[in-house]
Design an enzyme around this catalytic site. Structure first.
Site, PDB file in Angstrom:
ATOM      1  N   HIS A  66       6.120  -8.474  -4.076  1.00 23.15           N
ATOM      2  CA  HIS A  66       7.507  -8.903  -4.326  1.00 23.15           C
ATOM      3  C   HIS A  66       8.050  -8.286  -5.622  1.00 23.15           C
ATOM      4  O   HIS A  66       9.249  -8.014  -5.732  1.00 23.15           O
ATOM      5  CB  HIS A  66       7.578 -10.430  -4.453  1.00 23.15           C
ATOM      6  CG  HIS A  66       7.702 -11.141  -3.132  1.00 23.15           C
ATOM      7  ND1 HIS A  66       8.708 -10.879  -2.220  1.00 23.15           N
ATOM      8  CD2 HIS A  66       6.968 -12.142  -2.588  1.00 23.15           C
ATOM      9  CE1 HIS A  66       8.572 -11.674  -1.163  1.00 23.15           C
ATOM     10  NE2 HIS A  66       7.511 -12.453  -1.358  1.00 23.15           N
TER      11      HIS A  66
ATOM     12  N   LEU B  12       8.763 -17.433   1.863  1.00 27.02           N
ATOM     13  CA  LEU B  12       9.917 -18.323   1.678  1.00 27.02           C
ATOM     14  C   LEU B  12      11.243 -17.560   1.730  1.00 27.02           C
ATOM     15  O   LEU B  12      12.288 -18.161   1.940  1.00 27.02           O
ATOM     16  CB  LEU B  12       9.792 -19.078   0.347  1.00 27.02           C
ATOM     17  CG  LEU B  12       8.677 -20.128   0.294  1.00 27.02           C
ATOM     18  CD1 LEU B  12       8.536 -20.685  -1.114  1.00 27.02           C
ATOM     19  CD2 LEU B  12       8.944 -21.266   1.284  1.00 27.02           C
TER      20      LEU B  12
ATOM     21  N   HIS C 266       0.400 -10.350  -1.871  1.00 21.67           N
ATOM     22  CA  HIS C 266       1.741 -10.649  -1.340  1.00 21.67           C
ATOM     23  C   HIS C 266       2.742 -10.829  -2.487  1.00 21.67           C
ATOM     24  O   HIS C 266       3.843 -10.279  -2.452  1.00 21.67           O
ATOM     25  CB  HIS C 266       1.656 -11.912  -0.468  1.00 21.67           C
ATOM     26  CG  HIS C 266       2.964 -12.372   0.112  1.00 21.67           C
ATOM     27  ND1 HIS C 266       3.214 -12.391   1.468  1.00 21.67           N
ATOM     28  CD2 HIS C 266       4.088 -12.860  -0.480  1.00 21.67           C
ATOM     29  CE1 HIS C 266       4.443 -12.846   1.675  1.00 21.67           C
ATOM     30  NE2 HIS C 266       4.996 -13.144   0.508  1.00 21.67           N
ATOM     31  N   GLU C 267       2.337 -11.601  -3.504  1.00 22.06           N
ATOM     32  CA  GLU C 267       3.271 -11.903  -4.601  1.00 22.06           C
ATOM     33  C   GLU C 267       3.528 -10.681  -5.481  1.00 22.06           C
ATOM     34  O   GLU C 267       4.667 -10.451  -5.904  1.00 22.06           O
ATOM     35  CB  GLU C 267       2.760 -13.075  -5.447  1.00 22.06           C
ATOM     36  CG  GLU C 267       2.565 -14.390  -4.689  1.00 22.06           C
ATOM     37  CD  GLU C 267       3.719 -14.793  -3.794  1.00 22.06           C
ATOM     38  OE1 GLU C 267       4.880 -14.437  -4.087  1.00 22.06           O
ATOM     39  OE2 GLU C 267       3.460 -15.449  -2.770  1.00 22.06           O
TER      40      GLU C 267
ATOM     41  N   GLN D 208      12.252 -13.921  -5.939  1.00 25.63           N
ATOM     42  CA  GLN D 208      12.602 -14.889  -4.888  1.00 25.63           C
ATOM     43  C   GLN D 208      13.481 -16.019  -5.401  1.00 25.63           C
ATOM     44  O   GLN D 208      14.008 -16.809  -4.611  1.00 25.63           O
ATOM     45  CB  GLN D 208      11.332 -15.471  -4.252  1.00 25.63           C
ATOM     46  CG  GLN D 208      10.531 -14.437  -3.469  1.00 25.63           C
ATOM     47  CD  GLN D 208       9.338 -15.081  -2.796  1.00 25.63           C
ATOM     48  OE1 GLN D 208       8.296 -15.253  -3.421  1.00 25.63           O
ATOM     49  NE2 GLN D 208       9.503 -15.462  -1.535  1.00 25.63           N
TER      50      GLN D 208
ATOM     51  N   GLY E  63       2.967 -19.611  -2.811  1.00 27.65           N
ATOM     52  CA  GLY E  63       3.192 -18.557  -3.778  1.00 27.65           C
ATOM     53  C   GLY E  63       4.676 -18.279  -3.899  1.00 27.65           C
ATOM     54  O   GLY E  63       5.441 -18.534  -2.959  1.00 27.65           O
TER      55      GLY E  63
HETATM   56 NI    NI Z   1       6.893 -13.921  -0.059  1.00 21.33          NI
END
Ligand code: NI
Length: 193
Positions: free
Chosen positions: A145, A100, A141-142, A52, A47
Site C-alpha cells: 500500500h 478495507l 500487503h501493507e 488507506q 492491517g
Molecule cells: Ni489493503
C-alpha cells in the site's frame, strides 16, 4: 483518538508512493498511528496502511489474530514506521486476501512465505523481525500500500476474485457438510487488510 474515513479503490492516494516519515515523535504521526489502529479495529481489519486513511506517509498498523494462528503465531497490535521487507526464501504461497479499500472482495494472492522485515516503533526504536505464513502476508500487503500497489495487482488471474457473501456461504455450506460427518471446525473467515 478518532476514527478516520477509509479511502477506496480509485482514490489517487492509493496509487501514490508514500513519503518516508522523518520525525517519528511528531504529534501528527503519533495521532495518525493511534487513529489508524482504532479505525482498523473498528472496521474489523487486521492491517491498515496510512494511504488507506488518505495520508501518503509510510506507516502501517497490523496484528495477527488468534483465528489465523494456524499459519502464523498470533501477533499483538503492531505500529511500524518506514517499514521494509526482504524475502528470506524464494518460494511463494497463494492465499485469500481482502482489503478495507476494496470492500466485499476476496482474491487469491501469491506472497513470499518467509520474510525479514524492519521498521520503527512510535518511540523511534528499530524493529527487526522474521515472519512466516499469515504474518508475512499481512506485512507484504501493507507495505505494498505504501508503494501504491493493491492486492489486485499481485493476482495471477481474476478467476478467484469472489464477493465475500459468496465465500461466506461456501464456508457455511462446507462447515454444515463437515458437521454432518463429524464435529469439524469451520475454516476461519478471511479478514480485511
Ligand atoms: Ni489493503
Amino acid at each position: 483518538m478518532s476514527l478516520r474515513p477509509l479511502t477506496l479503490l480509485g482514490a489517487p492516494v492509493l496509487r501514490t508512493v508514500a513519503a518516508a516519515i522523518d520525525d517519528v515523535s511528531a504529534v501528527a504521526i503519533q495521532r495518525l498511528a493511534q487513529d489508524m489502529a482504532e479505525t482498523m479495529l473498528a472496521e474489523q481489519g487486521v492491517g491498515l496502511a496510512a494511504p488507506q486513511v488518505g495520508v501518503s506517509q509510510r506507516l502501517i498498523v497490523f496484528y495477527v489474530p488468534e483465528s489465523r494462528a494456524d499459519t502464523a503465531k498470533p501477533v499483538p497490535l503492531q505500529i511500524l514506521i518506514n517499514p521494509t521487507f526482504v524475502p528470506l526464501a524464494p518460494d511463494t504461497v497463494s492465499g485469500l486476501e481482502g482489503c478495507l479499500s476494496l470492500p466485499g472482495l476476496r482474491g487469491q494472492v501469491p506472497r513470499y512465505r518467509h520474510i525479514g522485515y524492519t521498521g520503527f516503533d512510535l518511540a523511534g526504536m528499530k524493529i527487526e523481525r522474521e515472519a512466516e505464513g499469515f504474518h508475512a502476508r499481512v506485512v507484504q500487503h501493507e507495505i505494498d500500500h505504501l508503494d501504491g500497489v493493491m492486492y489486485l495487482d499481485r493476482m495471477v488471474d481474476f478467476i478467484s476474485l469472489t464477493h465475500e457473501s459468496v465465500l461466506r456461504r461456501q464456508i457455511q455450506q462446507e462447515a454444515e457438510e463437515a458437521d454432518a460427518q463429524s464435529k469439524k471446525q469451520s475454516p476461519a473467515e478471511v479478514p480485511n487488510q
